[in-house]
Design a protein around this motif. Structure first.
Motif, PDB file in Angstrom:
ATOM      1  N   VAL A 169      -4.788   9.107  -6.314  1.00 22.16           N
ATOM      2  CA  VAL A 169      -3.333   9.100  -6.412  1.00 22.16           C
ATOM      3  C   VAL A 169      -2.815   9.055  -4.993  1.00 22.16           C
ATOM      4  O   VAL A 169      -3.199   9.874  -4.150  1.00 22.16           O
ATOM      5  CB  VAL A 169      -2.822  10.345  -7.149  1.00 22.16           C
ATOM      6  N   VAL A 170      -1.966   8.086  -4.707  1.00 22.83           N
ATOM      7  CA  VAL A 170      -1.519   7.827  -3.335  1.00 22.83           C
ATOM      8  C   VAL A 170      -0.011   8.023  -3.242  1.00 22.83           C
ATOM      9  O   VAL A 170       0.747   7.350  -3.955  1.00 22.83           O
ATOM     10  CB  VAL A 170      -1.880   6.385  -2.895  1.00 22.83           C
ATOM     11  N   LEU A 171       0.412   8.956  -2.389  1.00 25.32           N
ATOM     12  CA  LEU A 171       1.826   9.083  -2.047  1.00 25.32           C
ATOM     13  C   LEU A 171       2.045   8.170  -0.848  1.00 25.32           C
ATOM     14  O   LEU A 171       1.574   8.446   0.258  1.00 25.32           O
ATOM     15  CB  LEU A 171       2.187  10.526  -1.703  1.00 25.32           C
ATOM     16  N   LEU A 172       2.714   7.061  -1.078  1.00 22.97           N
ATOM     17  CA  LEU A 172       2.775   5.988  -0.092  1.00 22.97           C
ATOM     18  C   LEU A 172       3.661   6.348   1.086  1.00 22.97           C
ATOM     19  O   LEU A 172       4.705   6.996   0.933  1.00 22.97           O
ATOM     20  CB  LEU A 172       3.283   4.703  -0.750  1.00 22.97           C
ATOM     21  N   GLY A 173       3.247   5.891   2.254  1.00 20.17           N
ATOM     22  CA  GLY A 173       4.019   6.071   3.466  1.00 20.17           C
ATOM     23  C   GLY A 173       4.804   4.821   3.810  1.00 20.17           C
ATOM     24  O   GLY A 173       5.040   3.952   2.965  1.00 20.17           O
ATOM     25  N   ALA A 174       5.153   4.709   5.085  1.00 12.61           N
ATOM     26  CA  ALA A 174       6.027   3.624   5.526  1.00 12.61           C
ATOM     27  C   ALA A 174       5.403   2.250   5.333  1.00 12.61           C
ATOM     28  O   ALA A 174       6.111   1.265   5.115  1.00 12.61           O
ATOM     29  CB  ALA A 174       6.394   3.834   6.991  1.00 12.61           C
ATOM     30  N   ALA A 175       4.073   2.151   5.401  1.00 11.73           N
ATOM     31  CA  ALA A 175       3.404   0.848   5.269  1.00 11.73           C
ATOM     32  C   ALA A 175       3.302   0.395   3.819  1.00 11.73           C
ATOM     33  O   ALA A 175       2.929  -0.748   3.562  1.00 11.73           O
ATOM     34  CB  ALA A 175       2.017   0.887   5.909  1.00 11.73           C
ATOM     35  N   GLY A 176       3.611   1.272   2.860  1.00  7.48           N
ATOM     36  CA  GLY A 176       3.623   0.894   1.458  1.00  7.48           C
ATOM     37  C   GLY A 176       2.255   0.506   0.926  1.00  7.48           C
ATOM     38  O   GLY A 176       1.220   0.798   1.536  1.00  7.48           O
ATOM     39  N   PRO A 177       2.214  -0.180  -0.232  1.00  9.93           N
ATOM     40  CA  PRO A 177       0.941  -0.584  -0.832  1.00  9.93           C
ATOM     41  C   PRO A 177       0.047  -1.411   0.087  1.00  9.93           C
ATOM     42  O   PRO A 177      -1.162  -1.188   0.115  1.00  9.93           O
ATOM     43  CB  PRO A 177       1.378  -1.371  -2.072  1.00  9.93           C
ATOM     44  N   PRO A 178       0.594  -2.374   0.862  1.00  7.76           N
ATOM     45  CA  PRO A 178      -0.313  -3.130   1.736  1.00  7.76           C
ATOM     46  C   PRO A 178      -1.069  -2.246   2.722  1.00  7.76           C
ATOM     47  O   PRO A 178      -2.245  -2.496   3.023  1.00  7.76           O
ATOM     48  CB  PRO A 178       0.635  -4.096   2.465  1.00  7.76           C
ATOM     49  N   GLY A 179      -0.407  -1.218   3.238  1.00  3.61           N
ATOM     50  CA  GLY A 179      -1.074  -0.324   4.172  1.00  3.61           C
ATOM     51  C   GLY A 179      -2.205   0.442   3.517  1.00  3.61           C
ATOM     52  O   GLY A 179      -3.276   0.626   4.106  1.00  3.61           O
ATOM     53  N   ALA A 180      -1.993   0.893   2.273  1.00  2.91           N
ATOM     54  CA  ALA A 180      -3.037   1.623   1.558  1.00  2.91           C
ATOM     55  C   ALA A 180      -4.232   0.724   1.257  1.00  2.91           C
ATOM     56  O   ALA A 180      -5.389   1.118   1.411  1.00  2.91           O
ATOM     57  CB  ALA A 180      -2.464   2.210   0.270  1.00  2.91           C
ATOM     58  N   VAL A 181      -3.951  -0.504   0.836  1.00  2.34           N
ATOM     59  CA  VAL A 181      -5.041  -1.444   0.555  1.00  2.34           C
ATOM     60  C   VAL A 181      -5.818  -1.758   1.830  1.00  2.34           C
ATOM     61  O   VAL A 181      -7.052  -1.825   1.822  1.00  2.34           O
ATOM     62  CB  VAL A 181      -4.473  -2.737  -0.079  1.00  2.34           C
ATOM     63  N   ALA A 182      -5.111  -1.934   2.944  1.00  7.19           N
ATOM     64  CA  ALA A 182      -5.775  -2.221   4.217  1.00  7.19           C
ATOM     65  C   ALA A 182      -6.679  -1.067   4.627  1.00  7.19           C
ATOM     66  O   ALA A 182      -7.778  -1.278   5.168  1.00  7.19           O
ATOM     67  CB  ALA A 182      -4.737  -2.498   5.298  1.00  7.19           C
ATOM     68  N   ARG A 183      -6.245   0.166   4.385  1.00 10.86           N
ATOM     69  CA  ARG A 183      -7.055   1.326   4.735  1.00 10.86           C
ATOM     70  C   ARG A 183      -8.362   1.322   3.961  1.00 10.86           C
ATOM     71  O   ARG A 183      -9.438   1.570   4.507  1.00 10.86           O
ATOM     72  CB  ARG A 183      -6.281   2.606   4.442  1.00 10.86           C
ATOM     73  N   LEU A 184      -8.293   1.036   2.666  1.00 10.00           N
ATOM     74  CA  LEU A 184      -9.500   0.989   1.855  1.00 10.00           C
ATOM     75  C   LEU A 184     -10.428  -0.128   2.309  1.00 10.00           C
ATOM     76  O   LEU A 184     -11.650   0.055   2.382  1.00 10.00           O
ATOM     77  CB  LEU A 184      -9.127   0.802   0.381  1.00 10.00           C
ATOM     78  N   GLY A 185      -9.855  -1.285   2.622  1.00  7.37           N
ATOM     79  CA  GLY A 185     -10.674  -2.392   3.112  1.00  7.37           C
ATOM     80  C   GLY A 185     -11.365  -2.060   4.421  1.00  7.37           C
ATOM     81  O   GLY A 185     -12.527  -2.425   4.638  1.00  7.37           O
ATOM     82  N   LYS A 186     -10.681  -1.356   5.282  1.00  4.47           N
ATOM     83  CA  LYS A 186     -11.242  -0.965   6.581  1.00  4.47           C
ATOM     84  C   LYS A 186     -12.491  -0.117   6.405  1.00  4.47           C
ATOM     85  O   LYS A 186     -13.445  -0.217   7.180  1.00  4.47           O
ATOM     86  CB  LYS A 186     -10.193  -0.212   7.383  1.00  4.47           C
ATOM     87  N   HIS A 187     -12.495   0.723   5.369  1.00  4.10           N
ATOM     88  CA  HIS A 187     -13.623   1.627   5.145  1.00  4.10           C
ATOM     89  C   HIS A 187     -14.654   1.059   4.182  1.00  4.10           C
ATOM     90  O   HIS A 187     -15.576   1.767   3.772  1.00  4.10           O
ATOM     91  CB  HIS A 187     -13.115   2.979   4.637  1.00  4.10           C
ATOM     92  N   GLY A 188     -14.492  -0.193   3.783  1.00  5.80           N
ATOM     93  CA  GLY A 188     -15.488  -0.838   2.936  1.00  5.80           C
ATOM     94  C   GLY A 188     -15.460  -0.420   1.491  1.00  5.80           C
ATOM     95  O   GLY A 188     -16.463  -0.549   0.781  1.00  5.80           O
ATOM     96  N   ALA A 189     -14.329   0.106   1.026  1.00 12.56           N
ATOM     97  CA  ALA A 189     -14.220   0.460  -0.384  1.00 12.56           C
ATOM     98  C   ALA A 189     -13.998  -0.796  -1.215  1.00 12.56           C
ATOM     99  O   ALA A 189     -13.521  -1.810  -0.719  1.00 12.56           O
ATOM    100  CB  ALA A 189     -13.056   1.431  -0.589  1.00 12.56           C
ATOM    101  N   GLY A 190     -14.349  -0.705  -2.475  1.00 14.73           N
ATOM    102  CA  GLY A 190     -14.105  -1.824  -3.365  1.00 14.73           C
ATOM    103  C   GLY A 190     -15.362  -2.259  -4.097  1.00 14.73           C
ATOM    104  O   GLY A 190     -16.463  -1.851  -3.734  1.00 14.73           O
ATOM    105  N   PRO A 191     -15.197  -3.051  -5.159  1.00 17.55           N
ATOM    106  CA  PRO A 191     -13.911  -3.579  -5.609  1.00 17.55           C
ATOM    107  C   PRO A 191     -13.007  -2.494  -6.166  1.00 17.55           C
ATOM    108  O   PRO A 191     -13.480  -1.439  -6.582  1.00 17.55           O
ATOM    109  CB  PRO A 191     -14.309  -4.584  -6.686  1.00 17.55           C
TER     110      PRO A 191
END
Length: 243
Positions: A80-102
């Motif tokens: 569960v994500v309480l979004l910050g200023a970067a919104g959904p794109p920022g959260a998705v980018a964070r997960l991609g940075k750490h190799g999460a997924g799919p």
């Protein structure tokens, strides 16, 4: 033990949906989150890398609360994500940075009480990820494909109706035609750019696409028929079998 383990007790009823207001208030206190805010749910297939488990706040103020799924729908960890200023794109980018997924992310909802619907939509977004990928996708960017995965019997019918003759070809021959269609679409319908990407002559792209049109009895120049082809291509992409 991950902190996310204890959050499962608090998040479980919220993610299931239909939690009464008093339970939502108690969960909010236990989670250290406001009842109302810009929330999204993320579901991942498999376990999230340890590097991604940090609760935050991230640089933009995003807060994360992790728990296991337990739903038997192919999802692993859920956030569960309480979004910050970067919104959904920022959260998705964070997960991609750490190799999460799919993984899949829900649309934004306005309160903890709406997490049940968000969890279901995030699970649908996850289903739009092609086999073998590590992408984390937002449902809002995959709505046509989400419609397909929500009705698998219709998806199978669409694939058979549109690509039936194509699927009857030997795999190597089929892969060439499918790959050419994909390249043409990714290049905005440009024969020349598709030829550069595929490292072949422009006329080769033209001839392959004309053959695909004959096999499917659909024209790339007719918008409604092009929609059929694009949606059938999505179904094929999501199948476990290679093109």
């Amino acid at each position: 033990m991950r902190r996310g383990t204890r959050y499962g007790v608090l998040l479980g009823p919220l993610l299931a949906g239909g939690a009464p207001p008093d339970l939502v208030r108690r969960a909010a206190r236990g989670l250290g989150l406001p009842e109302r805010g810009a929330y999204a749910v993320v579901v991942l297939a498999g376990s999230v890398p340890e590097a991604a488990v940090a609760e935050g706040p991230d640089a933009d103020g995003t807060l994360w609360r992790w728990c296991g799924s337990g739903d038997g729908d192919g999802a692993g960890d859920v956030a569960v994500v309480l979004l910050g200023a970067a919104g959904p794109p920022g959260a998705v980018a964070r997960l991609g940075k750490h190799g999460a997924g799919p993984g899949g992310m829900s649309p934004v909802v306005g309160s903890l009480a709406e997490l049940g619907a968000a969890r279901r939509l995030a699970g649908t977004a996850l289903l739009t990820c092609a086999p073998g990928t590590r992408e984390v996708v937002r449902l809002d960017e995959r709505l046509p494909t989400a419609l397909l995965v929500s009705r698998p019997e219709l998806s199978a019918r669409l694939l058979a109706e549109v690509f039936g003759p194509l699927l009857a070809l030997v795999p190597a021959e089929r892969a060439v035609l499918v790959g050419t269609l994909e390249a043409w679409l990714e290049c905005g319908g440009s024969m020349g750019r598709a030829a550069v990407r595929l490292r072949c002559h422009r006329n080769t792209v033209f001839n392959r696409l004309r053959r695909l049109e004959r096999l499917t009895a659909r024209s790339l120049s007719r918008p409604r028929e092009l929609v059929d082809l694009v949606l059938a291509l999505d179904v094929l992409r999501l199948s476990s079998a290679p093109p």
